[in-house]
Every structure is written in C-alpha cells, then in structure tokens.
Scaffold this motif. Structure first.
Motif, PDB file in Angstrom:
ATOM      1  N   VAL A  46       0.848  -1.195   0.000  1.00 20.67           N
ATOM      2  CA  VAL A  46       0.000   0.000   0.000  1.00 20.67           C
ATOM      3  C   VAL A  46       0.882   1.244   0.000  1.00 20.67           C
ATOM      4  N   HIS A  47       0.600   2.135  -0.925  1.00 14.95           N
ATOM      5  CA  HIS A  47       1.369   3.372  -1.010  1.00 14.95           C
ATOM      6  C   HIS A  47       0.882   4.402  -0.002  1.00 14.95           C
ATOM      7  N   SER A  48      -0.443   4.604   0.081  1.00 15.61           N
ATOM      8  CA  SER A  48      -0.995   5.644   0.929  1.00 15.61           C
ATOM      9  C   SER A  48      -2.510   5.529   0.948  1.00 15.61           C
ATOM     10  N   TRP A  49      -3.116   6.343   1.800  1.00 15.97           N
ATOM     11  CA  TRP A  49      -4.581   6.402   1.842  1.00 15.97           C
ATOM     12  C   TRP A  49      -4.985   7.791   2.297  1.00 15.97           C
ATOM     13  N   GLU A  50      -6.236   8.143   2.007  1.00 13.82           N
ATOM     14  CA  GLU A  50      -6.774   9.400   2.505  1.00 13.82           C
ATOM     15  C   GLU A  50      -8.284   9.419   2.382  1.00 13.82           C
ATOM     16  N   LEU A  51      -8.907  10.333   3.081  1.00 14.37           N
ATOM     17  CA  LEU A  51     -10.347  10.551   2.979  1.00 14.37           C
ATOM     18  C   LEU A  51     -10.590  11.700   2.009  1.00 14.37           C
ATOM     19  N   VAL A  52     -11.460  11.470   1.032  1.00 13.93           N
ATOM     20  CA  VAL A  52     -11.793  12.492   0.036  1.00 13.93           C
ATOM     21  C   VAL A  52     -13.297  12.503  -0.177  1.00 13.93           C
ATOM     22  N   THR A  53     -13.790  13.615  -0.695  1.00 14.93           N
ATOM     23  CA  THR A  53     -15.220  13.753  -0.938  1.00 14.93           C
ATOM     24  C   THR A  53     -15.462  14.112  -2.392  1.00 14.93           C
ATOM     25  N   ALA A  54     -16.386  13.377  -3.016  1.00 21.05           N
ATOM     26  CA  ALA A  54     -16.828  13.660  -4.380  1.00 21.05           C
ATOM     27  C   ALA A  54     -15.694  13.600  -5.394  1.00 21.05           C
ATOM     28  N   VAL A  55     -14.747  12.676  -5.188  1.00 19.16           N
ATOM     29  CA  VAL A  55     -13.651  12.523  -6.136  1.00 19.16           C
ATOM     30  C   VAL A  55     -13.577  11.090  -6.652  1.00 19.16           C
ATOM     31  N   ASP A  56     -13.464  10.137  -5.762  1.00 23.16           N
ATOM     32  CA  ASP A  56     -13.236   8.745  -6.147  1.00 23.16           C
ATOM     33  C   ASP A  56     -14.476   7.888  -5.968  1.00 23.16           C
ATOM     34  N   GLY A  57     -15.604   8.437  -6.391  1.00 23.94           N
ATOM     35  CA  GLY A  57     -16.873   7.753  -6.209  1.00 23.94           C
ATOM     36  C   GLY A  57     -17.801   8.617  -5.381  1.00 23.94           C
ATOM     37  N   PRO A  58     -19.012   8.127  -5.089  1.00 27.17           N
ATOM     38  CA  PRO A  58     -19.992   8.944  -4.380  1.00 27.17           C
ATOM     39  C   PRO A  58     -19.655   9.122  -2.906  1.00 27.17           C
ATOM     40  N   GLY A  59     -20.071  10.262  -2.350  1.00 21.56           N
ATOM     41  CA  GLY A  59     -19.929  10.510  -0.934  1.00 21.56           C
ATOM     42  C   GLY A  59     -18.490  10.658  -0.491  1.00 21.56           C
ATOM     43  N   THR A  60     -18.275  10.555   0.797  1.00 19.92           N
ATOM     44  CA  THR A  60     -16.925  10.586   1.358  1.00 19.92           C
ATOM     45  C   THR A  60     -16.311   9.203   1.242  1.00 19.92           C
ATOM     46  N   ARG A  61     -15.106   9.146   0.674  1.00 16.10           N
ATOM     47  CA  ARG A  61     -14.459   7.876   0.401  1.00 16.10           C
ATOM     48  C   ARG A  61     -13.165   7.749   1.192  1.00 16.10           C
ATOM     49  N   MET A  62     -12.886   6.567   1.641  1.00 17.90           N
ATOM     50  CA  MET A  62     -11.536   6.220   2.050  1.00 17.90           C
ATOM     51  C   MET A  62     -10.873   5.632   0.814  1.00 17.90           C
ATOM     52  N   THR A  63      -9.974   6.393   0.216  1.00 17.81           N
ATOM     53  CA  THR A  63      -9.287   5.940  -0.989  1.00 17.81           C
ATOM     54  C   THR A  63      -7.932   5.375  -0.601  1.00 17.81           C
ATOM     55  N   VAL A  64      -7.699   4.143  -1.000  1.00 16.97           N
ATOM     56  CA  VAL A  64      -6.454   3.449  -0.678  1.00 16.97           C
ATOM     57  C   VAL A  64      -5.674   3.254  -1.971  1.00 16.97           C
ATOM     58  N   PHE A  65      -4.466   3.795  -2.010  1.00 15.73           N
ATOM     59  CA  PHE A  65      -3.628   3.716  -3.198  1.00 15.73           C
ATOM     60  C   PHE A  65      -2.676   2.528  -3.064  1.00 15.73           C
ATOM     61  N   LEU A  66      -2.893   1.501  -3.877  1.00 13.45           N
ATOM     62  CA  LEU A  66      -1.987   0.360  -3.874  1.00 13.45           C
ATOM     63  C   LEU A  66      -0.786   0.647  -4.768  1.00 13.45           C
ATOM     64  N   ALA A  67       0.337   0.025  -4.468  1.00  6.81           N
ATOM     65  CA  ALA A  67       1.568   0.256  -5.224  1.00  6.81           C
ATOM     66  C   ALA A  67       1.696  -0.749  -6.366  1.00  6.81           C
ATOM     67  N   GLY A  68       2.224  -0.268  -7.489  1.00  6.74           N
ATOM     68  CA  GLY A  68       2.451  -1.117  -8.650  1.00  6.74           C
ATOM     69  C   GLY A  68       1.500  -0.815  -9.783  1.00  6.74           C
ATOM     70  N   CYS A  69       2.038  -0.668 -10.990  1.00  6.51           N
ATOM     71  CA  CYS A  69       1.204  -0.425 -12.170  1.00  6.51           C
ATOM     72  C   CYS A  69       1.943  -0.890 -13.422  1.00  6.51           C
ATOM     73  N   PRO A  70       1.246  -1.574 -14.345  1.00  7.74           N
ATOM     74  CA  PRO A  70       1.899  -2.025 -15.572  1.00  7.74           C
ATOM     75  C   PRO A  70       1.918  -0.965 -16.672  1.00  7.74           C
ATOM     76  N   LEU A  71       1.143   0.106 -16.507  1.00  5.20           N
ATOM     77  CA  LEU A  71       1.101   1.161 -17.512  1.00  5.20           C
ATOM     78  C   LEU A  71       2.137   2.225 -17.195  1.00  5.20           C
ATOM     79  N   ARG A  72       2.507   2.976 -18.207  1.00  2.00           N
ATOM     80  CA  ARG A  72       3.425   4.093 -18.034  1.00  2.00           C
ATOM     81  C   ARG A  72       2.827   5.309 -18.737  1.00  2.00           C
ATOM     82  N   CYS A  73       1.735   5.796 -18.171  1.00  2.00           N
ATOM     83  CA  CYS A  73       1.003   6.897 -18.797  1.00  2.00           C
ATOM     84  C   CYS A  73       1.838   8.171 -18.791  1.00  2.00           C
ATOM     85  N   LEU A  74       1.843   8.864 -19.905  1.00  2.00           N
ATOM     86  CA  LEU A  74       2.629  10.079 -20.028  1.00  2.00           C
ATOM     87  C   LEU A  74       2.167  11.147 -19.062  1.00  2.00           C
TER      88      LEU A  74
END
Length: 287
Positions: A46-74
């Motif tokens: 797990v890279h990090s987490w935070e509480l956000v509102t109206a960003v990562d889905g409806p309502g207040t969310r606990m968003t958890v950022f997992l580490a690792g990605c196969p894409l290399r978006c510019l």
C-alpha cells in the motif's frame, strides 16, 4: 488512478497520492513469507490512503492507493505508485479495521471504500480480500482501474464491487500505446464484462491537448463507451471528462523522471465542454 487519471481542475478534485500510511500498521516480514501472504491476499503493498469527498466515487471515500502499475502513462499523476516495492506491507485485516472506523461517515454521506493506485488489479488477491471484508461491514466498494489487468478480477471479486471507475485513456490502439505503452483491447473487454455482470461504471477520460484531444480519438472513445453501455443499458452511469493539468510535474522531477508533457497547456473550458458534448450525443451523462 489507477494510476489514477487524477489530473483534474480544482475544486472538483483535490486528491493526491502521497498522503502516507499514517494510521495503518505496516508489517515487517521475511521476503518468502511476504510473497506467500501476498498470494493469499492477507498482505498488500500500500502506497498511501486518505479521505476524500466527491472525487473517487460517491460521498466521502476512504481511498487506498496500492503500489504497482503495468502502464506508463505520459500524464500519470501518481508516478510514485508505479513500483510495488515502494509500498508499505499492510495486512488486509489492519486495513479493514481502519475502514470500520469510518462506517458512520460512509453511512451519512453515501460514501465508502475506493481501491486505487497504481493499478489495484496488480494485487488481485489482496483487493478481493479487502472488498469482501468491506462488504461484510456494509461498506460501499469501488475499484479505480485502467482495466488493463481486468482478467485478474475474479467473478467473486466483481460480485463484491459496487462501482468501477474505468479509465479509458484513448480510443484507438496507436494513441493508447502512445499514452500508456500498452494495448487498449483489455480495457474494452473488461468494460463489456462489467456490463454483462451488472456492475455500475463511471468512465474517466483525460483530455490532453496534442495527445488525446484529436476529434477522431474522442469519437472512438465515445463509441467504445456507448458500446459498453449498450450491453446492459444504464451500466455507464456517468462519463467524467477530466482536463489535463500540470499538478504532476514536480513529482516527476523529484523522482528524476523525464516528464514529456511539461510544455503542454491545459485544455480550455470550451474545448472540454465540446468533448463532453461528444459523449452526450451518444446518450451518455457527462460531468
């Protein structure tokens, strides 16, 4: 995020991977034990987490950022989540204990848990265990994913997923490969599978001048999204057209990586609205 396509104009988004692991216990285990625990889903990076509102889905969310990605978006807004080794070792049970603390907030705001990244489906066993645990707590669940690793999501995992934020980064293979270094086809296949299983979808498309704003590319993205919705009308609940911003530039510099879009300006409000209208002409709701 997915590596989230998190290049948004404020105030509609304020999230930033890098809030840290404060409040989550990290576990020190031997490498052999760590791999076994990750295969079983008991442990995740797990890279990090935070509480956000109206960003990562409806309502207040606990968003958890997992580490690792196969894409290399510019335009990746979270380049510090690309390597799985850069995350902290967190037990699924410890993460769920933190989720449980916010059940009251989630209930009051119609919010819940969002697993993001990085790419959440790099760690499918861990994601599945956390989603199952959240469902048992009565918490709304959401996956934020590019869909490139959609084949990693089991049917049981999708049954425990209330909503998917699906990043459709381009409409044709050539542009998609230029943006991500990977193929578009798995994302489209995953989108169709979500529709077939009745999982709600919010599509995200990042509008980058000179990269994804070609009218032909935009039209293809809109056609792909409409085709997903046609599998089961109502699957695509909304399309978020996200205007590119330069908020990631400093992160890339801090990591010593070359940021190819350093000279790219954000699209104008008028250009962004024109792209939203392309999706509306396909009968899709945009924001």
């Amino acid at each position: 995020m997915t590596a989230g396509p998190a290049l948004l104009d404020p105030p509609s988004a304020r999230r930033r991977a890098g809030a840290g692991l404060q409040g989550l216990d990290t576990t020190e285990v031997e490498r052999s034990d760590r791999l076994a625990l990750m295969r079983s889903g008991e442990l995740g990076s797990v890279h990090s987490w935070e509480l956000v509102t109206a960003v990562d889905g409806p309502g207040t969310r606990m968003t958890v950022f997992l580490a690792g990605c196969p894409l290399r978006c510019l335009y990746c807004h979270n380049p510090d989540t690309l390597a799985m080794k850069d995350g902290g070792a967190v037990l699924a049970d410890d993460l769920l204990a933190r989720v449980a603390r916010y059940r009251g907030v989630f209930a009051a705001t119609d919010g819940g848990l969002t697993l993001s990244g990085g790419e959440v489906l790099m760690q499918p066993a861990f994601a599945a265990r956390v989603l199952r645990g959240a469902q048992e707590l009565g918490v709304h669940t959401c996956l934020d994913t590019s869909g490139f690793l959609g084949a990693n999501a089991t049917d049981a995992m999708l049954d425990d997923t209330d909503l998917v934020l699906l990043d459709v980064k381009a409409g044709d293979e050539e542009t998609y490969r230029r943006v991500t270094g990977r193929s578009l086809a798995p994302t489209l296949a995953f989108g169709r599978r979500l529709a077939e299983r009745g999982v709600g979808v919010w599509v995200r498309f990042v509008l980058v001048p000179g990269l994804t704003d070609d009218p032909a590319n935009v039209a293809r993205v809109a056609d792909h999204v409409a085709a997903i919705d046609a599998v089961r009308p109502g699957t695509v609940q909304r399309v978020e057209v996200l205007p590119f911003h330069q908020m990631a530039r400093d992160k890339w510099a801090e990591l010593g990586r070359t940021y190819e879009l350093a000279g790219t300006e954000p699209p104008s409000p008028e250009a962004t609205e024109a792209v939203r209208e392309v999706f509306r002409t396909r009968g899709l709701t945009t924001c």
